[in-house]
Scaffold this motif. Structure first.
Motif, PDB file in Angstrom:
ATOM      1  N   GLN A  91      10.863 -11.428  -1.076  1.00  0.00           N
ATOM      2  CA  GLN A  91      11.716 -10.396  -0.490  1.00  0.00           C
ATOM      3  C   GLN A  91      11.186  -9.043  -0.961  1.00  0.00           C
ATOM      4  O   GLN A  91      10.654  -8.926  -2.059  1.00  0.00           O
ATOM      5  N   ILE A  92      11.338  -8.037  -0.116  1.00  0.00           N
ATOM      6  CA  ILE A  92      10.798  -6.717  -0.439  1.00  0.00           C
ATOM      7  C   ILE A  92      11.928  -5.728  -0.675  1.00  0.00           C
ATOM      8  O   ILE A  92      12.952  -5.749   0.020  1.00  0.00           O
ATOM      9  N   GLN A  93      11.761  -4.887  -1.687  1.00  0.00           N
ATOM     10  CA  GLN A  93      12.727  -3.831  -1.965  1.00  0.00           C
ATOM     11  C   GLN A  93      12.077  -2.498  -1.563  1.00  0.00           C
ATOM     12  O   GLN A  93      11.557  -1.764  -2.389  1.00  0.00           O
ATOM     13  N   ASP A  94      12.082  -2.251  -0.270  1.00  0.00           N
ATOM     14  CA  ASP A  94      11.473  -1.043   0.263  1.00  0.00           C
ATOM     15  C   ASP A  94      12.429  -0.467   1.292  1.00  0.00           C
ATOM     16  O   ASP A  94      13.187  -1.205   1.942  1.00  0.00           O
ATOM     17  N   GLU A  95      12.393   0.841   1.442  1.00  0.00           N
ATOM     18  CA  GLU A  95      13.360   1.501   2.316  1.00  0.00           C
ATOM     19  C   GLU A  95      13.324   0.937   3.732  1.00  0.00           C
ATOM     20  O   GLU A  95      14.348   0.745   4.364  1.00  0.00           O
ATOM     21  N   GLY A  96      12.125   0.658   4.231  1.00  0.00           N
ATOM     22  CA  GLY A  96      12.012   0.145   5.590  1.00  0.00           C
ATOM     23  C   GLY A  96      11.963  -1.355   5.686  1.00  0.00           C
ATOM     24  O   GLY A  96      11.791  -1.901   6.790  1.00  0.00           O
ATOM     25  N   GLU A 114       3.843  -8.468 -12.917  1.00  0.00           N
ATOM     26  CA  GLU A 114       5.238  -8.893 -13.076  1.00  0.00           C
ATOM     27  C   GLU A 114       6.038  -7.801 -13.793  1.00  0.00           C
ATOM     28  O   GLU A 114       5.604  -7.237 -14.796  1.00  0.00           O
ATOM     29  N   ILE A 115       7.213  -7.501 -13.269  1.00  0.00           N
ATOM     30  CA  ILE A 115       8.099  -6.498 -13.875  1.00  0.00           C
ATOM     31  C   ILE A 115       9.507  -7.069 -14.038  1.00  0.00           C
ATOM     32  O   ILE A 115      10.490  -6.329 -14.027  1.00  0.00           O
ATOM     33  N   THR A 116       9.593  -8.394 -14.193  1.00  0.00           N
ATOM     34  CA  THR A 116      10.913  -9.028 -14.268  1.00  0.00           C
ATOM     35  C   THR A 116      11.736  -8.486 -15.426  1.00  0.00           C
ATOM     36  O   THR A 116      12.898  -8.097 -15.244  1.00  0.00           O
ATOM     37  N   ASP A 117      11.144  -8.457 -16.627  1.00  0.00           N
ATOM     38  CA  ASP A 117      11.893  -7.979 -17.794  1.00  0.00           C
ATOM     39  C   ASP A 117      12.349  -6.534 -17.600  1.00  0.00           C
ATOM     40  O   ASP A 117      13.487  -6.177 -17.919  1.00  0.00           O
ATOM     41  N   VAL A 136       8.053  -2.967  -4.740  1.00  0.00           N
ATOM     42  CA  VAL A 136       8.704  -4.039  -5.499  1.00  0.00           C
ATOM     43  C   VAL A 136       9.038  -5.198  -4.566  1.00  0.00           C
ATOM     44  O   VAL A 136       9.659  -5.010  -3.511  1.00  0.00           O
ATOM     45  N   MET A 137       8.597  -6.381  -4.962  1.00  0.00           N
ATOM     46  CA  MET A 137       8.933  -7.614  -4.247  1.00  0.00           C
ATOM     47  C   MET A 137       9.514  -8.591  -5.260  1.00  0.00           C
ATOM     48  O   MET A 137       9.237  -8.504  -6.458  1.00  0.00           O
ATOM     49  N   HIS A 138      10.302  -9.527  -4.764  1.00  0.00           N
ATOM     50  CA  HIS A 138      10.923 -10.478  -5.697  1.00  0.00           C
ATOM     51  C   HIS A 138      11.203 -11.797  -4.995  1.00  0.00           C
ATOM     52  O   HIS A 138      11.257 -11.875  -3.757  1.00  0.00           O
ATOM     53  N   TYR A 140      12.333 -13.354 -10.282  1.00  0.00           N
ATOM     54  CA  TYR A 140      10.946 -12.984 -10.574  1.00  0.00           C
ATOM     55  C   TYR A 140      10.618 -11.750  -9.741  1.00  0.00           C
ATOM     56  O   TYR A 140      10.698 -11.766  -8.510  1.00  0.00           O
ATOM     57  N   TYR A 141      10.274 -10.645 -10.416  1.00  0.00           N
ATOM     58  CA  TYR A 141       9.986  -9.375  -9.746  1.00  0.00           C
ATOM     59  C   TYR A 141       8.524  -8.994  -9.978  1.00  0.00           C
ATOM     60  O   TYR A 141       7.995  -9.190 -11.076  1.00  0.00           O
ATOM     61  N   ILE A 142       7.880  -8.447  -8.944  1.00  0.00           N
ATOM     62  CA  ILE A 142       6.516  -7.959  -9.075  1.00  0.00           C
ATOM     63  C   ILE A 142       6.421  -6.566  -8.446  1.00  0.00           C
ATOM     64  O   ILE A 142       7.180  -6.228  -7.531  1.00  0.00           O
ATOM     65  N   SER A 143       5.493  -5.774  -8.987  1.00  0.00           N
ATOM     66  CA  SER A 143       5.156  -4.472  -8.414  1.00  0.00           C
ATOM     67  C   SER A 143       3.772  -4.604  -7.785  1.00  0.00           C
ATOM     68  O   SER A 143       2.814  -4.978  -8.464  1.00  0.00           O
ATOM     69  N   VAL A 144       3.673  -4.305  -6.495  1.00  0.00           N
ATOM     70  CA  VAL A 144       2.459  -4.568  -5.732  1.00  0.00           C
ATOM     71  C   VAL A 144       1.849  -3.248  -5.265  1.00  0.00           C
ATOM     72  O   VAL A 144       2.540  -2.370  -4.742  1.00  0.00           O
ATOM     73  N   SER A 145       0.518  -3.125  -5.463  1.00  0.00           N
ATOM     74  CA  SER A 145      -0.235  -1.971  -4.967  1.00  0.00           C
ATOM     75  C   SER A 145      -1.453  -2.483  -4.215  1.00  0.00           C
ATOM     76  O   SER A 145      -2.063  -3.484  -4.612  1.00  0.00           O
ATOM     77  N   GLY A 146      -1.813  -1.816  -3.117  1.00  0.00           N
ATOM     78  CA  GLY A 146      -2.949  -2.278  -2.333  1.00  0.00           C
ATOM     79  C   GLY A 146      -3.617  -1.156  -1.564  1.00  0.00           C
ATOM     80  O   GLY A 146      -3.042  -0.085  -1.350  1.00  0.00           O
ATOM     81  N   ALA A 147      -4.862  -1.418  -1.143  1.00  0.00           N
ATOM     82  CA  ALA A 147      -5.640  -0.452  -0.370  1.00  0.00           C
ATOM     83  C   ALA A 147      -6.427  -1.207   0.689  1.00  0.00           C
ATOM     84  O   ALA A 147      -6.840  -2.358   0.488  1.00  0.00           O
ATOM     85  N   PRO A 148      -6.675  -0.591   1.850  1.00  0.00           N
ATOM     86  CA  PRO A 148      -7.410  -1.281   2.915  1.00  0.00           C
ATOM     87  C   PRO A 148      -8.899  -1.436   2.583  1.00  0.00           C
ATOM     88  O   PRO A 148      -9.466  -0.663   1.815  1.00  0.00           O
ATOM     89  N   ILE A 149      -9.530  -2.454   3.187  1.00  0.00           N
ATOM     90  CA  ILE A 149     -10.971  -2.703   3.058  1.00  0.00           C
ATOM     91  C   ILE A 149     -11.609  -2.439   4.421  1.00  0.00           C
ATOM     92  O   ILE A 149     -11.079  -2.885   5.456  1.00  0.00           O
ATOM     93  N   PHE A 150     -12.735  -1.733   4.425  1.00  0.00           N
ATOM     94  CA  PHE A 150     -13.434  -1.422   5.672  1.00  0.00           C
ATOM     95  C   PHE A 150     -14.851  -1.997   5.624  1.00  0.00           C
ATOM     96  O   PHE A 150     -15.459  -2.087   4.550  1.00  0.00           O
TER      97      PHE A 150
END
Length: 712
Positions: free
Chosen positions: A195-200, A255-258, A219-221, A230-240
């Motif tokens: 599940q995603i915790q994002d405004e959209g 992981e950012i559960t604690d 943030v996804m969980h 179980y919570y995680i913080s996810v960051s990503g960038a596109p590949i070309f």
């Protein structure tokens, strides 16, 4: 990999055919021929360039001269296998040494050559310089190793997605790597259980991916087995790719559960009471604000109930704060179960609770809720081995009849609650304008009491205790009085409980002790015989950690002999937590101070419970004296109490003796002392001095006849 056509072409070149020699010379890859001993018999210019030697420098020389020791062994093994089997070898790796000493990586082939009769005469093949490619491959391997090392050192996950955002790679040192890969590889994030915790939400995240946007700390969980969050913080960038076309995404997650649970706990504590886990004052205020907004919009009503426990302070002081906290926790559960599904309860602090009853138009349902709350609070509680009972007093304010804002509603509910207490407790009252006047009186009482001690409005009077055998005055009891310039004479039954509630009883009690001891010493300086001074200790004083020090300070400052001081305590102070109380009483006895049990018979204890405490005096409560001699039951109780007290070698004192018949009965049955209006009311210090002067041994002989009070 060597081109097969080039190998075949080189295989068919006649050694002395100039035409085909020219063809070999045009090949980019190196061509060689060696005899069975490994001596070069033919090579093209490409081999010369590869090794950095001229052709005449290498022809006729053993090829081993231009190889590393490791390559010599490898090539010998390859040649031997080709000779033995006759089958060619392709894509054989070995290393040459350039003339300048640098290392050259080559990929070569080995073919057996035969003479016209078919007998083996040597080997030939093609060599391709793969030094750059091997370097790149090595760097890639090193990079992969570094990446894996970093991954193993980090708790983060590395992931890659294809052009359709499906996970194609997930790496981590996490112990559940295999199961996680099985859960996610081949899936898009929103196709998993994340599940995603994002405004959209997922739609907004998909739009960002479609626009090739970089994202950080999304943030996804999900729930792990056992419903563990179980919570995680996810960051990503596109590949070309090389042409700038998007071919996927790569990124990391950690992981950012604690951290997340700690943040949730902090937010929860900000709006909830840490002891009972009920909403606190802040959250209740927010709920009332929402109810007010809805009420104004929909023209609806609601009620605020202010609930305060009766006798909680006595239990808390007698059994200790741990027991008090346990009581609050248990009663919070009961109160929560007693309210309606849409209603809310909060703890304001101490033993105060508030209830919001939503969407009510009249008092009928509110009265029902209040009755349920009273019933829930009135049940018995087991605190350790001790059964305890409390009740509650409830004040109710209705919106909009009793207020149209939170502050007014809370103030009026609080005022109604105090009226419920004043009218016997264990009941509820709705706010009315008459209550407002009572509330003002209570505020005035509080304000005046707070300054009474500082402005010398308090005083001490003394009621003498008469020895029933000798008729002599053996002691006095110090009693507190308050004559307020603003409010007039206030009864002790009104202001002493209020002083307990406000926390003023400890400094007031110390002042009474100081005043009484100083007065007793003053009477002795006036020449009167030493007599014992009895001073009452409140529950709050008895629980005060500075009690022993305060007693010692007063005795030292006034010069009062400790054996002339008698501290009166109630049964309730000693029957709970007997071990702790015993230590305190023994410490007081070590100082030489006497101890008395006051109002015996009203605290539901027995002499058997008190026998282990270092007591000196037993005071029989006035409620057992009032009906003597007419009531046979009262006579029996008083007689038995006196007998048991004497058997335990205690001095027995009867309180509230008002008639000659009562005095005669007590004297007949061996009671030691009495106090009450039959002999004398409580007197000022000067009036008691006059009584002591007049009460000579001769007058004491007629003590059975009341001595007229100097007050008239």
């Amino acid at each position: 990999m060597l081109i097969e056509s080039e190998i075949n072409l080189a295989r068919d070149i006649p050694a002395r055919d100039g035409k085909y020699r020219t063809i070999v010379e045009t090949m980019e890859d190196a061509y060689y021929e060696v005899d069975l001993f490994g001596r070069l018999v033919f090579a093209n210019t490409a081999l010369s360039r590869l090794l950095g030697y001229a052709l005449d420098e290498i022809i006729g020389k053993s090829n081993r001269l231009f190889m590393t020791q490791r390559a010599v062994a490898t090539v010998f093994a390859a040649f031997s296998e080709v000779y033995r089997t006759g089958a060619p070898r392709r894509n054989q790796d070995w290393e040459h040494i350039h003339k300048d000493g640098s290392l050259i990586h080559v990929e070569g082939s080995v073919q057996l050559t035969r003479d016209e009769a078919g007998a083996p005469i040597g080997f030939r093949g093609i060599l391709r310089d793969v030094t750059v490619r091997r370097k790149i491959e090595h760097e890639l391997r090193e990079s992969e190793m570094r990446f894996r090392a970093l991954t193993n050192l980090s708790s983060d996950w590395y992931w890659e997605q294809d052009a359709e955002f499906r996970y194609t790679r997930m790496e981590s040192r996490h112990k559940n790597l295999d199961s996680t890969q099985a859960s996610f590889l081949g899936k898009r994030p929103w196709e998993s259980d994340l599940q995603i915790q994002d405004e959209g939400g997922w739609a907004g995240h998909c739009a960002a991916l479609a626009a090739n946007q970089t994202f950080r700390d999304v943030v996804m969980h999900r729930l792990l087995p056992g419903q563990k969050p179980y919570y995680i913080s996810v960051s990503g960038a596109p590949i070309f790719d090389e042409d700038g076309r998007p071919i996927g995404y790569r990124g990391v997650s950690r992981e950012i559960t604690d951290q997340r649970l700690a943040e949730q706990r902090i937010r929860h504590l900000a709006t909830h009471d840490s002891l009972t886990d009920l909403p606190n004052r802040l959250m209740f205020s927010q709920m009332v604000a929402a109810a007010l907004e809805q009420g104004r919009r929909c023209l609806g009503g609601f009620a605020v109930l202010f609930l305060d426990l009766d006798r909680f302070k006595f239990i808390n002081d007698s059994l200790g704060h741990e027991a008090g906290d346990k009581l609050l926790q248990e009663i919070a559960i009961r109160l929560q179960q007693a309210i309606g599904h849409g209603d809310a309860i909060a703890r304001m602090g101490g033993d105060e609770f508030v209830v919001l009853v939503r969407e009510v138009a009249d008092t009928v349902r509110v009265s029902e809720v209040a009755g349920n709350l009273l019933a829930a609070a009135a049940g018995s509680f087991m605190l350790g081995q001790q059964e305890c009972n409390v009740t509650a007093s409830i004040g109710i304010a209705m919106y909009p009849a009793h207020g149209e804002d939170e502050q007014t509603l809370m103030k009026h509910a609080d005022a109604a609650m105090y009226l419920a207490k004043d009218q016997g407790k264990n009941n509820f009252k709705f706010y009315s304008r008459d209550i407002e006047a009572c509330s003002h009186e209570r505020l005035a009482l509080e304000a005046n009491l707070r300054r009474a001690l500082a402005q010398n409005e308090l005083s001490v009077v003394y009621q003498p205790k008469l020895d029933l055998r000798s008729g002599m005055i053996k002691g006095v009891e110090a009693l507190l009085r308050w004559n307020s310039p603003a409010l007039g004479q206030i009864a002790p039954s009104e202001f002493i409980p209020f002083a307990e509630e406000l926390g003023l009883i400890v400094p007031i009690g110390k002042w009474v002790l100081q005043t009484a001891c100083a007065q007793n010493v003053a009477w002795q300086r006036d020449g009167f015989a030493p007599m014992r001074m009895a001073v009452n200790l409140s529950v709050r004083q008895f629980s005060d950690e500075n009690l022993l020090r305060d007693i010692a300070d007063v005795l030292a400052q006034t010069g009062m002999p400790p054996e002339l001081l008698e501290l009166e305590i109630t049964e309730g102070m000693v029957i709970h937590h007997p071990d702790r109380v015993l230590q305190l009483l023994l410490a007081i006895k070590e100082m030489g101070v006497q101890l008395a049990i006051d109002d015996f018979g009203t605290g539901y204890s027995s002499l058997g419970q008190l026998k282990n405490f270092p007591l000196d005096t037993l005071k029989v409560d006035r409620s057992f004296i009032n009906d003597i001699p007419g009531n046979a039951g009262a006579r029996a109780i008083a007689q038995a109490t006196i007998a048991m007290g004497k058997a335990m070698q205690l001095t027995v004192v009867a309180e509230g003796v008002e008639t000659a018949e009562q005095a005669a009965f007590l004297r007949e049955h061996g009671c030691d002392q009495m106090q009450g209006y039959h002999f004398s009311p409580a007197l000022s210090a000067d009036a008691l001095r006059e009584l002591l002067r007049r009460h000579t041994p001769e007058a004491a002989a007629h003590a059975c006849v009341p001595v007229q009070s100097p007050l008239g």
